[in-house]
Design a protein around this motif. Sequence first.
Motif, mmCIF file in Angstrom:
data_model
loop_
_atom_site.group_PDB
_atom_site.id
_atom_site.type_symbol
_atom_site.label_atom_id
_atom_site.label_comp_id
_atom_site.label_asym_id
_atom_site.label_seq_id
_atom_site.Cartn_x
_atom_site.Cartn_y
_atom_site.Cartn_z
ATOM 1 N N ARG A 670 0.374 4.510 15.939
ATOM 2 C CA ARG A 670 -1.002 3.770 15.306
ATOM 3 C C ARG A 670 -2.015 4.572 15.247
ATOM 4 O O ARG A 670 -2.990 4.820 14.195
ATOM 5 N N ARG A 671 -2.312 5.654 15.935
ATOM 6 C CA ARG A 671 -3.711 6.477 15.987
ATOM 7 C C ARG A 671 -3.501 7.388 14.697
ATOM 8 O O ARG A 671 -4.536 7.620 14.044
ATOM 9 N N GLU A 672 -2.152 7.741 14.560
ATOM 10 C CA GLU A 672 -1.987 8.726 13.482
ATOM 11 C C GLU A 672 -2.248 7.986 12.102
ATOM 12 O O GLU A 672 -2.772 8.505 11.211
ATOM 13 N N GLN A 673 -1.797 6.788 12.243
ATOM 14 C CA GLN A 673 -1.865 5.975 10.894
ATOM 15 C C GLN A 673 -3.437 5.830 10.690
ATOM 16 O O GLN A 673 -3.831 5.624 9.648
ATOM 17 N N ILE A 674 -4.212 5.348 11.698
ATOM 18 C CA ILE A 674 -5.416 5.230 11.524
ATOM 19 C C ILE A 674 -6.196 6.395 11.070
ATOM 20 O O ILE A 674 -7.137 6.254 10.346
ATOM 21 N N LYS A 675 -6.012 7.315 11.561
ATOM 22 C CA LYS A 675 -6.689 8.835 11.093
ATOM 23 C C LYS A 675 -6.316 8.923 9.457
ATOM 24 O O LYS A 675 -7.065 9.269 8.854
ATOM 25 N N ARG A 676 -5.212 8.648 9.122
ATOM 26 C CA ARG A 676 -4.939 8.911 7.490
ATOM 27 C C ARG A 676 -5.597 7.861 6.836
ATOM 28 O O ARG A 676 -5.941 8.138 5.849
ATOM 29 N N LEU A 677 -5.659 6.650 7.247
ATOM 30 C CA LEU A 677 -6.336 5.669 6.530
ATOM 31 C C LEU A 677 -7.806 6.026 6.299
ATOM 32 O O LEU A 677 -8.339 5.911 5.449
ATOM 33 N N ALA A 678 -8.303 6.536 7.756
ATOM 34 C CA ALA A 678 -9.978 6.780 7.553
ATOM 35 C C ALA A 678 -10.106 7.732 6.493
ATOM 36 O O ALA A 678 -11.172 7.765 5.945
ATOM 37 N N LEU A 679 -9.138 8.815 6.281
ATOM 38 C CA LEU A 679 -9.443 9.799 5.688
ATOM 39 C C LEU A 679 -8.978 9.532 4.068
ATOM 40 O O LEU A 679 -9.027 10.474 3.223
ATOM 41 N N GLY A 680 -8.318 8.217 4.083
ATOM 42 C CA GLY A 680 -7.714 8.027 2.578
ATOM 43 C C GLY A 680 -6.657 8.644 2.333
ATOM 44 O O GLY A 680 -6.149 8.725 0.797
ATOM 45 N N ASP A 681 -5.969 9.082 3.184
ATOM 46 C CA ASP A 681 -4.935 9.936 2.773
ATOM 47 C C ASP A 681 -3.543 9.133 2.624
ATOM 48 O O ASP A 681 -2.691 9.506 1.640
ATOM 49 N N ALA A 682 -3.163 7.990 3.172
ATOM 50 C CA ALA A 682 -2.094 7.116 3.065
ATOM 51 C C ALA A 682 -2.487 5.510 3.256
ATOM 52 O O ALA A 682 -2.679 5.366 4.392
ATOM 53 N N PRO A 683 -2.491 4.818 2.061
ATOM 54 C CA PRO A 683 -2.833 3.606 2.354
ATOM 55 C C PRO A 683 -1.692 2.861 3.048
ATOM 56 O O PRO A 683 -0.410 3.197 2.840
ATOM 57 N N LEU A 684 -2.070 1.756 3.719
ATOM 58 C CA LEU A 684 -0.996 1.027 4.731
ATOM 59 C C LEU A 684 -0.533 -0.050 3.732
ATOM 60 O O LEU A 684 -1.070 -0.749 2.896
ATOM 61 N N THR A 685 0.770 -0.556 4.056
ATOM 62 C CA THR A 685 1.532 -1.563 3.441
ATOM 63 C C THR A 685 0.853 -2.965 4.112
ATOM 64 O O THR A 685 0.483 -2.871 5.209
ATOM 65 N N LEU A 686 1.724 -4.072 3.632
ATOM 66 C CA LEU A 686 1.221 -5.201 4.001
ATOM 67 C C LEU A 686 1.960 -5.487 5.223
ATOM 68 O O LEU A 686 1.289 -6.019 6.334
ATOM 69 N N ALA A 687 3.117 -4.686 5.699
ATOM 70 C CA ALA A 687 3.734 -4.830 6.960
ATOM 71 C C ALA A 687 2.636 -4.088 7.925
ATOM 72 O O ALA A 687 2.832 -4.486 9.060
#
Length: 721
Positions: A670-687
């Motif tokens: 989850r922390r890695e996902q948050i970092k990528r999302l904050a930097l705009g690198d990887a948008p999250l899916t609905l899931a």
Amino acid sequence: MSNTREHARSAAAVPSMPAIVRGAMVAQPWRGLTRGLADPVIGRGPRHIADTAGGRAPWERAARWRRRALMALIVLATVVATTVLSYAQPTYQYPVLQQVQIGLFALLFAWVAAGCITAVMGFVVLLRGDKHMLSKNTASNRPLDDSARTALIMPICNEDVNTVFAGLRATCESLASSGAARLFDVYILSDSSDPALRAAELAAWSELRRSLGSDRIFYRWRQRRTKRKAGNVADFCRRWGRNYRYMVVLDADSVMSGDSLVTLVRLMETHPTAGILQTAPQACGHNTLHARAQQFASRVAGRLFTVGMQYWQLGEAHYWGHNAIIRVEPFMKHCALAPIPGKGRLSGEILSHDFVEAALMRRAGYHVWLVPDLVGSFEQQPPHILAELQRDRRWCQGNLQNARLIAEPGFHAVHRGMLLTGAMAYLSAPLWLLYVILGALLWWVGGNVFFTPEDDFTLGILGLWAGTLIMLVLPRVLGVLAVLLKGEQRFYGGGANLARSAFLEIGLSALQAPLRMVAHTLFVVGALIGWKLEWKSPPREASDVSWREAAQRFAPIGLAVLAIAAVLALIHPPALVWMSPVGLPLLLAVPFTVLTSRSGLGERVRSANLLLIPEETWRPSVLRRARDHAQLPSRVPAWPALLGDSRLCALVCAAMGPRRTSRGLRGHMRREQIKRLALGDAPLTLADWMRFLSEPSSLQQLRAATLFPPQPQLSPASIGA
């Protein structure tokens, strides 16, 4: 984050769910159709129905004679009609086709006769009453004890939030005004898979609690959506069922008055052998021409079928899955649903659970009653024909699936009949289509059946056509007559407008019948060969069907009809007369679908005092309140923009309760996902968003990263510059 924690503490002060009190609800495996049929042959005795009262009640003896009378009349009418057809038809070159057609005619005529005779029974009961019927008047007026605790549960899944909560709020307000609200707890049981909708549900739930000043309205979202609505109800029973003696199940479009809910509890208290009491919900709420016609038909002719079925079912009635009260303890003990064994679309999880649960409740010795004279129970009709067929596809597969349980040991004969009736409601469509095709073939190879070789009318064939037409129309005629004899025509715009409305509804029904026949035929074929079923609730809000959408659904069928008509015109033009009652409505399907979906056209029909129902002439207060609440402005918050709403984020966190999800591998991911999302690198899916909504600590970290994104590191050279 201090503001978020403050809101979280205030929201958590009133939990979104009560403490769990675990209870068992264990499903017993099915014997299956083959073994169920073989058991009596090999001497394995069926399990007999338990009887909680001991001995046969007077209503059971009356029901036995009524069912015998019903079957005798059906058999008599079918034998007479089939005999007339056999002697009236000429001798064809292909007798096998003729015999198949006669067999189909016998089966379909019996089906039509059963509906007509049931409606006639309902007509008599409406005028004369029925001393064996379970009436609202049998409820005791004594004060209800606090032990009669009742849960009001509403399973929802990706519904229109404003409409759902408007109806639920009106129901809760009416319940509060009844003075018995202390007996009821309310549960919203969500299976929604859209993060924005789920956030909107939480916001609406919070507002509902605030506006009503109640901490007995709960919201539960299932992380694992299994067995659809039946699984949601079973999940509630296992978690909180032991807290309640009864539960009332609502659909997302249900509205019930407080008096009707209290009366249901009183009836249960007065009749301890009752396991399920089903109300007869009145259809209302939409203004499209299609919905208005369905609402009118339900009120005028539909109630004859409802009361007529109750006349011969009595304490072995069926359950419709909503707007009904259930005795929780026997439901948990006996009505858990095991998957149907085997492969294919007719196996696995049970889709249409209501008929099966009624059969299981009766097998356990409890009675299932319809209470037809209880007012204050309402539901919506699908706004247009496409929405209706979308719903029917689910029902078709579910009812065909249920037919595999017809030989289960211990089921009452009436409930076996209801399982067969549910399947026949859809199997009749391909059978009617096959009958029409066989008729065209026989006409082609053997000549016009309406005329003898001497060019005289074939009176027998004409009589059968006339008789079948009368049996189809008679319930509507009797429905209008019942309204007139009971002096209720003022609720339908007067006697003249009632008659005009009936003719309009008959015309619309005649145009829709071929559409349903072809669609149901495709549904049956799809269920048998394994087409994938998309489980989606019909729309709760009316919206005009576009020409493009209607053409996508019905233009291929219209083109097929044109091709068949062209072939018949070249080979045997008289056969076009036989095909025209089915072919013409199919050719007009696209414009018919579009026009009947228009709310504006429905409003003009209403302004002409046509297709009126009593709830429009005199609208009950609970419906007025639901309409007023639905008209209040609301919006579904955009996601992920709602992360900026501190109150809503705190509400989401509080609703899930304390969950330690920030540790271990999941926390690291989850922390890695948050970092990528904050930097705009990887948008999250609905899931992914749904997972964050289920993990309070991860959601708080996501909100912090979104509001305060990490700043890029500056190099020493850039600092010096």
